[in-house]
Design a protein around this motif. Structure first.
Motif, mmCIF file in Angstrom:
data_model
loop_
_atom_site.group_PDB
_atom_site.id
_atom_site.type_symbol
_atom_site.label_atom_id
_atom_site.label_comp_id
_atom_site.label_asym_id
_atom_site.label_seq_id
_atom_site.Cartn_x
_atom_site.Cartn_y
_atom_site.Cartn_z
ATOM 1 N N MET A 1 -28.310 6.143 -130.278
ATOM 2 C CA MET A 1 -29.217 5.989 -129.160
ATOM 3 C C MET A 1 -30.625 5.673 -129.666
ATOM 4 S SD MET A 1 -28.047 9.130 -126.727
ATOM 5 C CE MET A 1 -29.194 8.603 -125.434
ATOM 6 N N GLY A 2 -31.412 5.094 -128.802
ATOM 7 C CA GLY A 2 -32.774 4.785 -129.175
ATOM 8 C C GLY A 2 -32.944 3.412 -129.779
ATOM 9 N N THR A 3 -31.858 2.667 -129.918
ATOM 10 C CA THR A 3 -31.930 1.312 -130.454
ATOM 11 C C THR A 3 -31.417 0.332 -129.414
ATOM 12 O OG1 THR A 3 -29.741 1.471 -131.456
ATOM 13 C CG2 THR A 3 -31.608 2.150 -132.809
ATOM 14 N N SER A 4 -31.732 -0.937 -129.608
ATOM 15 C CA SER A 4 -31.368 -1.948 -128.614
ATOM 16 C C SER A 4 -29.897 -2.338 -128.668
ATOM 17 C CB SER A 4 -32.237 -3.203 -128.810
ATOM 18 O OG SER A 4 -32.041 -3.729 -130.119
ATOM 19 N N ASP A 5 -29.198 -1.935 -129.747
ATOM 20 C CA ASP A 5 -27.819 -2.383 -129.913
ATOM 21 C C ASP A 5 -26.809 -1.237 -129.824
ATOM 22 O OD1 ASP A 5 -28.542 -1.113 -132.213
ATOM 23 O OD2 ASP A 5 -27.798 -2.659 -133.589
ATOM 24 N N PHE A 6 -27.185 -0.128 -129.181
ATOM 25 C CA PHE A 6 -26.248 0.993 -129.111
ATOM 26 C C PHE A 6 -25.191 0.783 -128.045
ATOM 27 C CE2 PHE A 6 -29.195 2.171 -125.809
ATOM 28 C CZ PHE A 6 -28.430 2.824 -124.868
ATOM 29 N N SER A 7 -25.348 -0.248 -127.184
ATOM 30 C CA SER A 7 -24.318 -0.568 -126.200
ATOM 31 C C SER A 7 -24.312 -2.075 -125.971
ATOM 32 C CB SER A 7 -24.567 0.171 -124.875
ATOM 33 O OG SER A 7 -25.656 -0.398 -124.178
ATOM 34 N N THR A 8 -23.268 -2.558 -125.326
ATOM 35 C CA THR A 8 -23.133 -4.008 -125.123
ATOM 36 C C THR A 8 -24.058 -4.528 -124.040
ATOM 37 O OG1 THR A 8 -21.419 -3.772 -123.423
ATOM 38 C CG2 THR A 8 -20.698 -3.848 -125.734
ATOM 39 N N LYS A 9 -24.485 -3.657 -123.121
ATOM 40 C CA LYS A 9 -25.307 -4.039 -121.957
ATOM 41 C C LYS A 9 -24.552 -5.016 -121.044
ATOM 42 C CE LYS A 9 -29.063 -1.720 -123.088
ATOM 43 N NZ LYS A 9 -28.651 -1.172 -124.379
ATOM 44 N N LEU A 10 -23.227 -4.978 -121.091
ATOM 45 C CA LEU A 10 -22.422 -5.864 -120.248
ATOM 46 C C LEU A 10 -22.134 -5.263 -118.871
ATOM 47 C CD1 LEU A 10 -19.775 -7.174 -122.811
ATOM 48 C CD2 LEU A 10 -21.559 -8.520 -121.693
ATOM 49 N N SER A 11 -22.431 -3.982 -118.704
ATOM 50 C CA SER A 11 -22.054 -3.301 -117.458
ATOM 51 C C SER A 11 -22.610 -3.955 -116.187
ATOM 52 C CB SER A 11 -22.447 -1.825 -117.513
ATOM 53 O OG SER A 11 -23.818 -1.666 -117.801
ATOM 54 N N PRO A 12 -23.876 -4.444 -116.148
ATOM 55 C CA PRO A 12 -24.338 -5.102 -114.921
ATOM 56 C C PRO A 12 -23.538 -6.353 -114.593
ATOM 57 C CG PRO A 12 -26.197 -4.520 -116.322
ATOM 58 C CD PRO A 12 -24.965 -4.346 -117.138
ATOM 59 N N TYR A 13 -23.158 -7.090 -115.625
ATOM 60 C CA TYR A 13 -22.411 -8.336 -115.419
ATOM 61 C C TYR A 13 -20.981 -8.050 -114.961
ATOM 62 C CZ TYR A 13 -26.436 -9.914 -118.032
ATOM 63 O OH TYR A 13 -27.731 -10.144 -118.435
ATOM 64 N N LEU A 14 -20.398 -6.954 -115.480
ATOM 65 C CA LEU A 14 -19.075 -6.545 -115.013
ATOM 66 C C LEU A 14 -19.140 -6.069 -113.561
ATOM 67 C CD1 LEU A 14 -17.860 -4.618 -118.170
ATOM 68 C CD2 LEU A 14 -16.676 -6.563 -117.145
ATOM 69 N N VAL A 39 -15.801 -1.702 -139.812
ATOM 70 C CA VAL A 39 -15.561 -0.515 -139.001
ATOM 71 C C VAL A 39 -15.586 -0.930 -137.537
ATOM 72 C CG1 VAL A 39 -16.435 1.760 -138.371
ATOM 73 C CG2 VAL A 39 -16.620 0.964 -140.734
ATOM 74 N N GLN A 40 -14.524 -0.592 -136.820
ATOM 75 C CA GLN A 40 -14.373 -1.100 -135.460
ATOM 76 C C GLN A 40 -14.600 -0.026 -134.388
ATOM 77 O OE1 GLN A 40 -14.118 -4.242 -134.936
ATOM 78 N NE2 GLN A 40 -13.968 -4.701 -137.100
ATOM 79 N N GLN A 41 -15.434 0.976 -134.690
ATOM 80 C CA GLN A 41 -15.657 2.039 -133.715
ATOM 81 C C GLN A 41 -16.278 1.484 -132.435
ATOM 82 O OE1 GLN A 41 -14.644 5.237 -134.181
ATOM 83 N NE2 GLN A 41 -15.142 5.536 -132.028
ATOM 84 N N GLY A 42 -17.177 0.505 -132.600
ATOM 85 C CA GLY A 42 -17.838 -0.068 -131.435
ATOM 86 C C GLY A 42 -16.872 -0.766 -130.490
ATOM 87 N N THR A 43 -15.996 -1.611 -131.044
ATOM 88 C CA THR A 43 -15.036 -2.310 -130.190
ATOM 89 C C THR A 43 -13.986 -1.348 -129.644
ATOM 90 O OG1 THR A 43 -13.829 -2.931 -132.210
ATOM 91 C CG2 THR A 43 -15.315 -4.572 -131.264
ATOM 92 N N PHE A 44 -13.661 -0.318 -130.429
ATOM 93 C CA PHE A 44 -12.709 0.689 -129.937
ATOM 94 C C PHE A 44 -13.279 1.394 -128.701
ATOM 95 C CE2 PHE A 44 -11.446 5.186 -129.858
ATOM 96 C CZ PHE A 44 -10.083 5.056 -129.655
ATOM 97 N N ASN A 45 -14.551 1.807 -128.770
ATOM 98 C CA ASN A 45 -15.188 2.475 -127.635
ATOM 99 C C ASN A 45 -15.258 1.549 -126.424
ATOM 100 O OD1 ASN A 45 -15.586 4.837 -129.084
ATOM 101 N ND2 ASN A 45 -17.652 4.278 -129.724
ATOM 102 N N LEU A 46 -15.504 0.280 -126.685
ATOM 103 C CA LEU A 46 -15.556 -0.693 -125.594
ATOM 104 C C LEU A 46 -14.197 -0.777 -124.897
ATOM 105 C CD1 LEU A 46 -16.916 -2.982 -124.004
ATOM 106 C CD2 LEU A 46 -16.306 -4.543 -125.872
#
Length: 279
Positions: A1-14, A39-46
């Motif tokens: 958290m606290g960084t610009s890349d901690f999430s995809t920010k795709l939720s509004p578009y979805l 390491v694929q933790q990010g895509t796994f969480n997505l």
């Protein structure tokens, strides 16, 4: 958290139908195939959260208007007795409304709750982790007698509002969904030290705490007079006193290194500008 890349920010578009969940899913699959050694933790969480999104939608198809009922899905045993959590059928008292208003305004005196609530108020966005913590705090710590107050407030503010994800998410935390547990209580301070150990996220949205070191920034209510003077914060004046019983910082959790001197200087210089932006 606290960084610009901690999430995809795709939720509004979805949420608005600009991109389909299927497209996002297969793009994530292709990325994994292309970068198998990473390491694929990010895509796994997505992928997990896309599955949750589908689950919530299918659940809403089955239970329909129970999505908005005070007792939620109202899970019962074979004898017809409620096995899920129940909420008293009454309106919040005047004192409870005052606490709820402080929660909405990000003025509970608990930084890891106030920061995301102010982010929501001023930007219309909040991460999933923070949504769970803020929901738990309202229902379990502030004792809000109706979880739907929080769900309605989120609905009014979120730029990525999705009916089923929001309302089912609140049911899940409040203990009235199709899950047998009677709610999920998130220990706020432990969550803060785990997901924002350096206080970067809190500093971004609470400029009045910009000079506080980590991990103490997550518990300013423990500051003495000398510490408050050193960090230029007055609990109960420049930053609210906590509306619930404060917690002490667990001894077993490692204390993160304080911000380097140059970052402290930068925080001091940015504080007036940040204060003006948030106000």
């Amino acid at each position: 958290m606290g960084t610009s890349d901690f999430s995809t920010k795709l939720s509004p578009y979805l949420a608005l139908g600009c991109v389909s969940a299927r497209t996002v899913w297969w793009e994530a699959m292709r990325y994994q195939e292309k970068h198998p050694r990473k390491v694929q933790q990010g895509t796994f969480n997505l992928e997990v959260n896309l599955q949750w999104r589908d689950f919530f939608r299918l659940t809403a198809v089955v239970y329909k208007n129970q999505l908005f009922a005070r007792d939620g899905l109202g899970q019962r045993d074979k004898r017809g007795r409620l096995t899920s959590r129940t909420f008293a059928k009454r309106e919040p008292t005047e004192e409870q409304w005052e606490r709820i208003k402080k929660w909405m305004d990000g003025k509970t005196g608990v930084p890891f709750i106030d920061a995301p609530m102010r982010e929501l108020k001023y930007s219309g966005y909040m991460s999933n982790r923070c949504r769970q913590n803020c929901a738990s705090y309202l229902v379990n710590d502030l004792g809000c007698p109706d979880w739907r107050i929080g769900a309605e407030y989120f609905q009014s503010k979120l730029i990525d509002h999705d009916v089923t994800s929001n309302w089912m998410g609140w049911q899940y935390v409040s203990g009235v969904s199709n899950d047998p547990k009677h709610g999920r209580r998130y220990p706020v301070l432990k969550q803060a030290l785990t997901y924002d150990p350096y206080g970067i996220f809190v500093r971004r949205w609470l400029p009045e705490l910009a000079l506080c070191p980590a991990p103490e920034i997550h518990a300013p209510f423990l500051f003495g007079e000398e510490e408050q003077d050193a960090y230029e914060v007055k609990v109960g004046a420049t930053y609210p006193a906590p509306v619930t019983t404060p917690w002490k910082i667990p001894e077993e959790i490692d204390r993160p290194t304080e911000l380097p001197a140059e970052e402290e200087v930068e925080a001091r210089e940015r504080k007036p500008k940040l204060q003006e932006e948030v106000e």
